[in-house]
Design a protein around this motif. Sequence first.
Motif, PDB file in Angstrom:
ATOM      1  N   GLU A  94     104.077 -16.815 -31.394  1.00  0.00           N
ATOM      2  CA  GLU A  94     104.122 -15.473 -30.790  1.00  0.00           C
ATOM      3  C   GLU A  94     102.746 -15.061 -30.255  1.00  0.00           C
ATOM      4  OE1 GLU A  94     105.571 -11.803 -29.526  1.00  0.00           O
ATOM      5  OE2 GLU A  94     106.643 -13.618 -30.111  1.00  0.00           O
TER       6      GLU A  94
ATOM      7  N   LEU B  67     101.808 -14.113 -26.452  1.00  0.00           N
ATOM      8  CA  LEU B  67     101.189 -12.842 -26.062  1.00  0.00           C
ATOM      9  C   LEU B  67      99.921 -13.070 -25.241  1.00  0.00           C
ATOM     10  CD1 LEU B  67     101.611 -10.793 -29.373  1.00  0.00           C
ATOM     11  CD2 LEU B  67     102.748 -10.347 -27.183  1.00  0.00           C
TER      12      LEU B  67
ATOM     13  N   THR C 171      96.424  -8.470 -29.183  1.00  0.00           N
ATOM     14  CA  THR C 171      97.682  -7.795 -28.853  1.00  0.00           C
ATOM     15  C   THR C 171      98.625  -7.811 -30.050  1.00  0.00           C
ATOM     16  OG1 THR C 171      97.428  -8.491 -26.555  1.00  0.00           O
ATOM     17  CG2 THR C 171      99.604  -7.738 -27.216  1.00  0.00           C
ATOM     18  N   PHE C 172      98.690  -8.929 -30.776  1.00  0.00           N
ATOM     19  CA  PHE C 172      99.552  -9.074 -31.949  1.00  0.00           C
ATOM     20  C   PHE C 172      99.179  -8.064 -33.032  1.00  0.00           C
ATOM     21  CE2 PHE C 172     100.583 -11.219 -36.027  1.00  0.00           C
ATOM     22  CZ  PHE C 172     101.949 -11.443 -35.841  1.00  0.00           C
ATOM     23  N   LYS C 173      97.880  -7.880 -33.262  1.00  0.00           N
ATOM     24  CA  LYS C 173      97.410  -6.993 -34.321  1.00  0.00           C
ATOM     25  C   LYS C 173      97.377  -5.522 -33.904  1.00  0.00           C
ATOM     26  CE  LYS C 173      96.246  -9.275 -37.995  1.00  0.00           C
ATOM     27  NZ  LYS C 173      97.012  -9.050 -39.208  1.00  0.00           N
ATOM     28  N   ARG C 174      97.052  -5.245 -32.646  1.00  0.00           N
ATOM     29  CA  ARG C 174      96.820  -3.869 -32.220  1.00  0.00           C
ATOM     30  C   ARG C 174      97.846  -3.322 -31.245  1.00  0.00           C
ATOM     31  NH1 ARG C 174      90.537  -2.595 -32.085  1.00  0.00           N
ATOM     32  NH2 ARG C 174      91.458  -0.555 -31.855  1.00  0.00           N
ATOM     33  N   GLY C 175      98.717  -4.183 -30.748  1.00  0.00           N
ATOM     34  CA  GLY C 175      99.718  -3.759 -29.778  1.00  0.00           C
ATOM     35  C   GLY C 175      99.200  -3.891 -28.360  1.00  0.00           C
ATOM     36  N   PRO C 176     100.126  -3.854 -27.386  1.00  0.00           N
ATOM     37  CA  PRO C 176      99.705  -4.005 -25.987  1.00  0.00           C
ATOM     38  C   PRO C 176      98.907  -2.798 -25.513  1.00  0.00           C
ATOM     39  CG  PRO C 176     102.054  -3.559 -26.114  1.00  0.00           C
ATOM     40  CD  PRO C 176     101.561  -3.710 -27.518  1.00  0.00           C
ATOM     41  N   GLN C 177      97.955  -3.071 -24.647  1.00  0.00           N
ATOM     42  CA  GLN C 177      97.106  -2.009 -24.109  1.00  0.00           C
ATOM     43  C   GLN C 177      97.599  -1.652 -22.715  1.00  0.00           C
ATOM     44  OE1 GLN C 177      93.017  -3.142 -23.635  1.00  0.00           O
ATOM     45  NE2 GLN C 177      92.326  -1.061 -23.285  1.00  0.00           N
ATOM     46  N   GLU C 178      97.736  -0.364 -22.463  1.00  0.00           N
ATOM     47  CA  GLU C 178      98.142   0.097 -21.141  1.00  0.00           C
ATOM     48  C   GLU C 178      96.966  -0.067 -20.188  1.00  0.00           C
ATOM     49  OE1 GLU C 178     101.240   1.053 -20.313  1.00  0.00           O
ATOM     50  OE2 GLU C 178     101.756   0.523 -22.372  1.00  0.00           O
TER      51      GLU C 178
END
Length: 173
Positions: free
Chosen positions: A23, A27, A79-86
């Motif tokens: 994963e 990402l 991205t896996f740890k903090r989520g996607p950035q806009e």
Amino acid sequence: MDNNDLLIRLRYALDIKDQDMVEIFKLGGVELTKEEVLKVLTKSDDNYEDDYEDEPSENDEHIRCTNSMFESFLNGFITFKRGPQEPKPGQANKPDRSIKNASSVNNVMLKKVKIALKLTSEDIIEILDEAGVTITKGEVSALLRKEGHKNYKVFGDQYARNFLKGLAIKYRG
């Protein structure tokens, strides 16, 4: 240390499962199957110190982790740890490559792991202290600088080994 070794040690230190590795690579923009990830996570008998082209060489037992593949993993890990950035208006979707040469791999790894795990400079000092390395806040700042800055300091292999050892002590107990 080559990129495969860094990846193996990072995976061990943070106890990342095989499916999570697939994963994280996805990402970061690299499509690998679970079997391919396991081949990347094997140590090679070859020495790649002077051979860092961007095309992975494959054989039956081993897939070499190139600089771009390793950086994609690190970006995916963030991205896996903090989520996607806009993306901000006018900002390019794809980040520039930070790894310019073999000597900058460890510095980029330190910066991106710091971002992914939301570590402070004090946390990095504490992690290295767990591994028996004493470092000042100024030295940490020099390690996190952009390559080419007058105070930039290379994060050598021994520091990287101790940082990953300290992460293992902190996250695995």
